[in-house]
Design a protein around this motif. Structure first.
Motif, PDB file in Angstrom:
ATOM      1  N   VAL A  10      59.136  53.215  16.040  1.00 54.13           N
ATOM      2  CA  VAL A  10      58.954  54.182  17.117  1.00 54.13           C
ATOM      3  C   VAL A  10      58.276  53.565  18.337  1.00 54.13           C
ATOM      4  CG1 VAL A  10      57.932  56.404  17.714  1.00 54.13           C
ATOM      5  CG2 VAL A  10      58.860  56.041  15.436  1.00 54.13           C
ATOM      6  N   THR A  11      57.188  52.878  18.124  1.00 47.96           N
ATOM      7  CA  THR A  11      56.448  52.298  19.243  1.00 47.96           C
ATOM      8  C   THR A  11      55.569  51.150  18.762  1.00 47.96           C
ATOM      9  OG1 THR A  11      55.070  52.842  21.152  1.00 47.96           O
ATOM     10  CG2 THR A  11      54.455  53.843  19.080  1.00 47.96           C
ATOM     11  N   ILE A  12      55.043  50.405  19.701  1.00 51.54           N
ATOM     12  CA  ILE A  12      54.133  49.313  19.384  1.00 51.54           C
ATOM     13  C   ILE A  12      52.712  49.847  19.455  1.00 51.54           C
ATOM     14  CG2 ILE A  12      53.303  47.052  20.120  1.00 51.54           C
ATOM     15  CD1 ILE A  12      56.093  46.559  21.285  1.00 51.54           C
ATOM     16  N   LYS A  13      51.913  49.604  18.412  1.00 48.59           N
ATOM     17  CA  LYS A  13      50.542  50.118  18.339  1.00 48.59           C
ATOM     18  C   LYS A  13      49.545  49.257  19.109  1.00 48.59           C
ATOM     19  CE  LYS A  13      50.805  51.987  13.653  1.00 48.59           C
ATOM     20  NZ  LYS A  13      50.216  51.847  12.321  1.00 48.59           N
ATOM     21  N   THR A  14      49.813  47.979  19.217  1.00 49.19           N
ATOM     22  CA  THR A  14      48.827  47.055  19.771  1.00 49.19           C
ATOM     23  C   THR A  14      49.520  45.950  20.556  1.00 49.19           C
ATOM     24  OG1 THR A  14      47.001  45.586  19.199  1.00 49.19           O
ATOM     25  CG2 THR A  14      48.813  45.672  17.651  1.00 49.19           C
ATOM     26  N   HIS A  15      48.778  45.301  21.408  1.00 42.79           N
ATOM     27  CA  HIS A  15      49.301  44.149  22.154  1.00 42.79           C
ATOM     28  C   HIS A  15      49.631  43.038  21.161  1.00 42.79           C
ATOM     29  CE1 HIS A  15      49.841  41.629  25.684  1.00 42.79           C
ATOM     30  NE2 HIS A  15      49.216  40.671  25.012  1.00 42.79           N
ATOM     31  N   ILE A  16      50.758  42.393  21.335  1.00 47.36           N
ATOM     32  CA  ILE A  16      51.206  41.368  20.392  1.00 47.36           C
ATOM     33  C   ILE A  16      51.088  39.997  21.040  1.00 47.36           C
ATOM     34  CG2 ILE A  16      53.161  40.514  19.056  1.00 47.36           C
ATOM     35  CD1 ILE A  16      54.102  43.453  18.886  1.00 47.36           C
ATOM     36  N   GLU A  17      50.321  39.125  20.412  1.00 45.93           N
ATOM     37  CA  GLU A  17      50.113  37.768  20.929  1.00 45.93           C
ATOM     38  C   GLU A  17      51.036  36.756  20.251  1.00 45.93           C
ATOM     39  OE1 GLU A  17      48.222  36.673  23.422  1.00 45.93           O
ATOM     40  OE2 GLU A  17      47.490  38.671  23.872  1.00 45.93           O
ATOM     41  N   ASP A  18      51.129  36.824  18.934  1.00 47.37           N
ATOM     42  CA  ASP A  18      51.916  35.857  18.175  1.00 47.37           C
ATOM     43  C   ASP A  18      53.150  36.548  17.597  1.00 47.37           C
ATOM     44  OD1 ASP A  18      50.111  33.726  18.620  1.00 47.37           O
ATOM     45  OD2 ASP A  18      48.780  34.525  17.076  1.00 47.37           O
ATOM     46  N   ALA A  19      53.567  36.099  16.437  1.00 48.21           N
ATOM     47  CA  ALA A  19      54.735  36.703  15.786  1.00 48.21           C
ATOM     48  C   ALA A  19      54.440  38.158  15.410  1.00 48.21           C
ATOM     49  CB  ALA A  19      55.099  35.911  14.538  1.00 48.21           C
ATOM     50  N   PRO A  20      55.335  39.086  15.732  1.00 46.52           N
ATOM     51  CA  PRO A  20      55.115  40.494  15.393  1.00 46.52           C
ATOM     52  C   PRO A  20      55.054  40.707  13.887  1.00 46.52           C
ATOM     53  CG  PRO A  20      56.957  40.238  16.909  1.00 46.52           C
ATOM     54  CD  PRO A  20      56.578  38.878  16.458  1.00 46.52           C
TER      55      PRO A  20
END
Length: 62
Positions: A10-20
């Motif tokens: 549905v959506t991304i919960k947090t900022h992603i720095e490396d591999a999701p």
């Protein structure tokens, strides 16, 4: 007719720095029917993998 569990990202919960990772996304599961009536224009598609360009991963908003 078969009932199957369908996962939705549905959506991304947090900022992603490396591999999701799976915990970084809001995932919903619902049961859906695979019934397609003869003569209809319905199609059932099973997606095995999705790919998101790393540049776009933190630009996704819902």
């Amino acid at each position: 007719m078969e009932m199957i569990d369908n996962k939705q990202f549905v959506t991304i919960k947090t900022h992603i720095e490396d591999a999701p990772q799976e915990y970084m996304f809001e995932i919903r599961t619902q049961t859906i029917s695979t019934l397609v009536l003869r003569g209809s224009n319905d199609v059932i598609v099973k997606a095995l993998y999705f790919s998101i360009d790393p540049y776009q991963i933190n630009r996704i908003t819902i």
